[in-house]
Design a protein around this motif. Structure first.
Motif, PDB file in Angstrom:
ATOM      1  N   ASP A 193       1.006  -3.434   3.759  1.00  0.00           N
ATOM      2  CA  ASP A 193       1.616  -4.039   4.948  1.00  0.00           C
ATOM      3  C   ASP A 193       3.031  -4.510   4.626  1.00  0.00           C
ATOM      4  OD1 ASP A 193      -0.559  -3.725   6.700  1.00  0.00           O
ATOM      5  OD2 ASP A 193      -1.420  -5.650   6.132  1.00  0.00           O
ATOM      6  N   GLU A 194       3.176  -5.157   3.486  1.00  0.00           N
ATOM      7  CA  GLU A 194       4.488  -5.662   3.074  1.00  0.00           C
ATOM      8  C   GLU A 194       5.454  -4.503   2.811  1.00  0.00           C
ATOM      9  OE1 GLU A 194       7.633  -8.159   1.951  1.00  0.00           O
ATOM     10  OE2 GLU A 194       5.868  -8.457   3.200  1.00  0.00           O
ATOM     11  N   LEU A 195       5.002  -3.452   2.150  1.00  0.00           N
ATOM     12  CA  LEU A 195       5.870  -2.284   1.922  1.00  0.00           C
ATOM     13  C   LEU A 195       6.294  -1.658   3.246  1.00  0.00           C
ATOM     14  CD1 LEU A 195       4.180  -0.570  -1.160  1.00  0.00           C
ATOM     15  CD2 LEU A 195       6.359  -1.814  -1.109  1.00  0.00           C
ATOM     16  N   GLU A 240      15.157  -1.396  -4.254  1.00  0.00           N
ATOM     17  CA  GLU A 240      14.030  -2.303  -4.473  1.00  0.00           C
ATOM     18  C   GLU A 240      12.717  -1.730  -3.966  1.00  0.00           C
ATOM     19  OE1 GLU A 240      15.153  -5.806  -2.360  1.00  0.00           O
ATOM     20  OE2 GLU A 240      16.825  -6.250  -3.704  1.00  0.00           O
ATOM     21  N   LEU A 241      12.788  -0.903  -2.926  1.00  0.00           N
ATOM     22  CA  LEU A 241      11.592  -0.440  -2.216  1.00  0.00           C
ATOM     23  C   LEU A 241      11.041   0.872  -2.743  1.00  0.00           C
ATOM     24  CD1 LEU A 241       9.642  -0.814   0.188  1.00  0.00           C
ATOM     25  CD2 LEU A 241      11.372   0.264   1.634  1.00  0.00           C
ATOM     26  N   TRP A 242      11.905   1.784  -3.145  1.00  0.00           N
ATOM     27  CA  TRP A 242      11.508   3.149  -3.502  1.00  0.00           C
ATOM     28  C   TRP A 242      11.572   3.387  -5.013  1.00  0.00           C
ATOM     29  CZ3 TRP A 242       9.968   6.730   0.191  1.00  0.00           C
ATOM     30  CH2 TRP A 242      10.212   6.389   1.526  1.00  0.00           C
ATOM     31  N   VAL A 248      -1.977   4.266   0.141  1.00  0.00           N
ATOM     32  CA  VAL A 248      -1.467   5.088   1.235  1.00  0.00           C
ATOM     33  C   VAL A 248      -1.537   4.273   2.526  1.00  0.00           C
ATOM     34  CG1 VAL A 248      -1.784   7.232   2.541  1.00  0.00           C
ATOM     35  CG2 VAL A 248      -2.304   7.172   0.093  1.00  0.00           C
ATOM     36  N   ALA A 249      -0.475   4.397   3.334  1.00  0.00           N
ATOM     37  CA  ALA A 249      -0.449   3.686   4.620  1.00  0.00           C
ATOM     38  C   ALA A 249       0.057   4.617   5.704  1.00  0.00           C
ATOM     39  CB  ALA A 249       0.449   2.462   4.540  1.00  0.00           C
ATOM     40  N   ARG A 250      -0.447   4.390   6.911  1.00  0.00           N
ATOM     41  CA  ARG A 250       0.050   5.082   8.102  1.00  0.00           C
ATOM     42  C   ARG A 250       0.639   4.014   9.011  1.00  0.00           C
ATOM     43  NH1 ARG A 250      -4.332   8.102  11.598  1.00  0.00           N
ATOM     44  NH2 ARG A 250      -5.089   5.967  11.570  1.00  0.00           N
ATOM     45  N   LEU A 251       1.904   4.213   9.342  1.00  0.00           N
ATOM     46  CA  LEU A 251       2.654   3.264  10.144  1.00  0.00           C
ATOM     47  C   LEU A 251       3.123   3.950  11.412  1.00  0.00           C
ATOM     48  CD1 LEU A 251       4.397   0.655  10.547  1.00  0.00           C
ATOM     49  CD2 LEU A 251       6.154   1.811   9.189  1.00  0.00           C
ATOM     50  N   VAL A 256       3.330   6.560   0.748  1.00  0.00           N
ATOM     51  CA  VAL A 256       2.543   6.610  -0.480  1.00  0.00           C
ATOM     52  C   VAL A 256       3.248   5.727  -1.504  1.00  0.00           C
ATOM     53  CG1 VAL A 256       1.591   8.088  -2.283  1.00  0.00           C
ATOM     54  CG2 VAL A 256       1.824   8.966   0.061  1.00  0.00           C
ATOM     55  N   ALA A 257       2.485   4.837  -2.115  1.00  0.00           N
ATOM     56  CA  ALA A 257       3.058   3.906  -3.085  1.00  0.00           C
ATOM     57  C   ALA A 257       2.711   4.327  -4.500  1.00  0.00           C
ATOM     58  CB  ALA A 257       2.556   2.492  -2.813  1.00  0.00           C
ATOM     59  N   GLY A 258       3.570   3.956  -5.402  1.00  0.00           N
ATOM     60  CA  GLY A 258       3.352   4.112  -6.835  1.00  0.00           C
ATOM     61  C   GLY A 258       4.102   2.995  -7.521  1.00  0.00           C
ATOM     62  N   GLN A 259       3.485   2.327  -8.455  1.00  0.00           N
ATOM     63  CA  GLN A 259       4.122   1.228  -9.178  1.00  0.00           C
ATOM     64  C   GLN A 259       4.564   0.111  -8.223  1.00  0.00           C
ATOM     65  OE1 GLN A 259       7.359   3.419 -10.798  1.00  0.00           O
ATOM     66  NE2 GLN A 259       6.002   4.979 -11.612  1.00  0.00           N
ATOM     67  N   SER A 260       3.784  -0.151  -7.178  1.00  0.00           N
ATOM     68  CA  SER A 260       4.069  -1.175  -6.174  1.00  0.00           C
ATOM     69  C   SER A 260       5.351  -0.908  -5.398  1.00  0.00           C
ATOM     70  CB  SER A 260       4.135  -2.569  -6.814  1.00  0.00           C
ATOM     71  OG  SER A 260       2.903  -2.884  -7.395  1.00  0.00           O
ATOM     72  N   ARG A 261       5.797   0.345  -5.402  1.00  0.00           N
ATOM     73  CA  ARG A 261       6.967   0.754  -4.631  1.00  0.00           C
ATOM     74  C   ARG A 261       6.615   2.068  -3.939  1.00  0.00           C
ATOM     75  NH1 ARG A 261      11.308   0.728  -9.235  1.00  0.00           N
ATOM     76  NH2 ARG A 261      12.733   1.437  -7.625  1.00  0.00           N
ATOM     77  N   LEU A 262       7.397   2.423  -2.939  1.00  0.00           N
ATOM     78  CA  LEU A 262       7.144   3.675  -2.231  1.00  0.00           C
ATOM     79  C   LEU A 262       7.615   4.860  -3.072  1.00  0.00           C
ATOM     80  CD1 LEU A 262       8.263   2.716   1.379  1.00  0.00           C
ATOM     81  CD2 LEU A 262       5.955   2.726   0.418  1.00  0.00           C
TER      82      LEU A 262
END
Length: 124
Positions: free
Chosen positions: A5-7, A29-31, A78-81, A101-107
């Motif tokens: 949700d936060e990502l 910071e995000l990717w 994995v998230a669907r937004l 799709v996240a990896g290492q707490s980043r997208l």
């Protein structure tokens, strides 16, 4: 708020950030470094490519903002937004969804779907 949700919240905020320096910082910071974003009109790789895709969207749709159009549906990494693009307080011009799709707490990956797919102003 879950990690995905936060990502997703930060993902939308980065698409709305109009200051180029701040947007580049948000992207970094995000990717992840090897991040990739694709939708029907763009393929963006790495931080520079994703930043340029966001800058291009802002030039193409000045004054419009991305906003969530429902809750984030997430499991595992994995998230669907579902989101909308429109003026503040006004109707959506484009409705879309993105699978993140996240990896290492980043997208690490983003797959966008647009409805409708814009057909005018593609060269702007």
């Amino acid at each position: 708020m879950s990690g995905m949700d936060e990502l997703a919240r930060r993902y939308l905020a980065s698409w709305n950030e109009t200051d180029p320096v701040r947007r580049r910082a948000l992207v970094a910071e995000l990717w992840t470094l090897d991040a990739r974003y694709v939708d029907p009109i763009v393929v963006a790789e790495g931080h520079a490519g994703i930043d340029e895709a966001m800058a291009t969207a802002q030039r193409r749709f000045p004054g419009l903002r991305y906003r969530a159009a429902g809750p984030v549906d997430a499991h595992h990494d994995v998230a669907r937004l579902t989101w909308e693009l429109g003026p503040d307080g006004g109707p959506a011009v484009i409705i879309g969804s993105t699978v993140l799709v996240a990896g290492q707490s980043r997208l690490s990956r983003g797959y966008g779907f647009l409805d409708p797919v814009p057909t005018t102003g593609a060269d702007k």
